[in-house]
Design a protein around this motif. Sequence first.
Motif, PDB file in Angstrom:
ATOM      1  N   ILE A  74      21.271  63.370  33.005  1.00 63.77           N
ATOM      2  CA  ILE A  74      21.936  62.096  32.690  1.00 63.77           C
ATOM      3  C   ILE A  74      21.914  61.213  33.932  1.00 63.77           C
ATOM      4  O   ILE A  74      21.642  60.009  33.859  1.00 63.77           O
ATOM      5  N   ILE A 122      23.867  67.442  32.941  1.00 67.16           N
ATOM      6  CA  ILE A 122      24.578  66.496  33.812  1.00 67.16           C
ATOM      7  C   ILE A 122      23.614  65.840  34.786  1.00 67.16           C
ATOM      8  O   ILE A 122      23.625  64.613  34.989  1.00 67.16           O
ATOM      9  N   MET A 149      24.296  68.487  26.611  1.00 71.44           N
ATOM     10  CA  MET A 149      25.449  68.945  27.372  1.00 71.44           C
ATOM     11  C   MET A 149      26.498  69.565  26.453  1.00 71.44           C
ATOM     12  O   MET A 149      27.051  70.639  26.748  1.00 71.44           O
ATOM     13  N   TRP A 203      27.495  60.855  37.847  1.00 73.35           N
ATOM     14  CA  TRP A 203      26.993  62.090  37.241  1.00 73.35           C
ATOM     15  C   TRP A 203      26.529  63.077  38.295  1.00 73.35           C
ATOM     16  O   TRP A 203      26.777  64.287  38.185  1.00 73.35           O
ATOM     17  N   PHE A 257      20.073  58.798  26.475  1.00 76.93           N
ATOM     18  CA  PHE A 257      21.420  59.216  26.867  1.00 76.93           C
ATOM     19  C   PHE A 257      22.092  60.030  25.757  1.00 76.93           C
ATOM     20  O   PHE A 257      22.793  61.007  26.029  1.00 76.93           O
ATOM     21  N   THR A 291      24.289  73.283  31.093  1.00 75.67           N
ATOM     22  CA  THR A 291      25.292  72.227  31.262  1.00 75.67           C
ATOM     23  C   THR A 291      25.015  71.450  32.538  1.00 75.67           C
ATOM     24  O   THR A 291      25.012  70.208  32.551  1.00 75.67           O
ATOM     25  N   ARG A 334      23.413  63.857  26.271  1.00 78.19           N
ATOM     26  CA  ARG A 334      24.830  64.145  26.035  1.00 78.19           C
ATOM     27  C   ARG A 334      24.996  65.233  24.971  1.00 78.19           C
ATOM     28  O   ARG A 334      25.882  66.089  25.077  1.00 78.19           O
ATOM     29  N   GLU A 335      24.149  65.208  23.956  1.00 80.09           N
ATOM     30  CA  GLU A 335      24.181  66.268  22.945  1.00 80.09           C
ATOM     31  C   GLU A 335      23.768  67.600  23.561  1.00 80.09           C
ATOM     32  O   GLU A 335      24.306  68.652  23.220  1.00 80.09           O
TER      33      GLU A 335
END
Length: 297
Positions: A173, A170, A154, A189, A147, A166, A151-152
């Motif tokens: 995730i 998403i 994104m 998500w 995760f 991007t 997230r990094e």
Amino acid sequence: HRPTAERMKRSLLIPVSLLVGMLCHGQSAIDSLKHALITAEEDTNKVNLLRALGEEIWNNEPFEALGHFREALDLAERIGWAVGMARLEVDIGYVYSSPLSNYPTAIVHLNKGIEHATVANDNASASEAYFELGYLYLILRDSTRCFAAFREMMATAIKHGSQENTNRAITWIGNACLVFKEPAEAMIWYGKAKGRAEETHDTLGLAYAHENIAAAHQLAEADALALQHLIISDDLLALAHKDYRRLGVLSQKAALYQKMGNNAKALENLEHMFVIAEKIGDKERISRYYSDLGQYH
């Protein structure tokens, strides 16, 4: 399994004139790149040629590809090209990840790629590296690192201004949430991915989002809701003329209809799947159709 289409796009950075020359002379890409390397000077263009050559062969000749990448990396280091170093560490990480499946070594090189990308302010390479890290940690079932990496990815994609990456972050995730049995979080998500597709009128993105939301509902044993989203996904894929992707959705719809006791609708979707499979020549789906059909007799 990760579809080739869900892979990060690679940027070879070969000059247009060289690419046109390759096509005009009708040579194979590999031979053309090797020929160009004979007279290449020790500069960024040679780094890109070596990188392109490695990427042409890494699936069939991974160790030879690593040799080209390492030669390119050495040259990038000698001329102080941080962007090249970042991209090549990511390339090396990819080869160790797949096809070599040496995940610990892959992770080392991907992290080096992130370090170089940070120095060079190369958010595109950092985003690629984080994607591969997230995927590897997903395989290794390390939820915390998985995760964190996505997230990094994104964050760097947003910083880079890449809508595509991007959206991919998403979605992944959400995929990770499914793998780690968190359907409610996955729906959040996937809902974000759906909203972004609606904002940009992205028919395909919207179709994929509905298909993913259906998967989350199925994991939560909400089959009726899953079916609703599969129906929407199928309609959108039909509008986009994505027949191959429709085969999977139609198969899922048939399975859900059968599970819910509606054999007539299940057969209707199987028949539709068969028609499309014949149209595009998908022998595997045609064979599966006859196998599935036996369940109704």
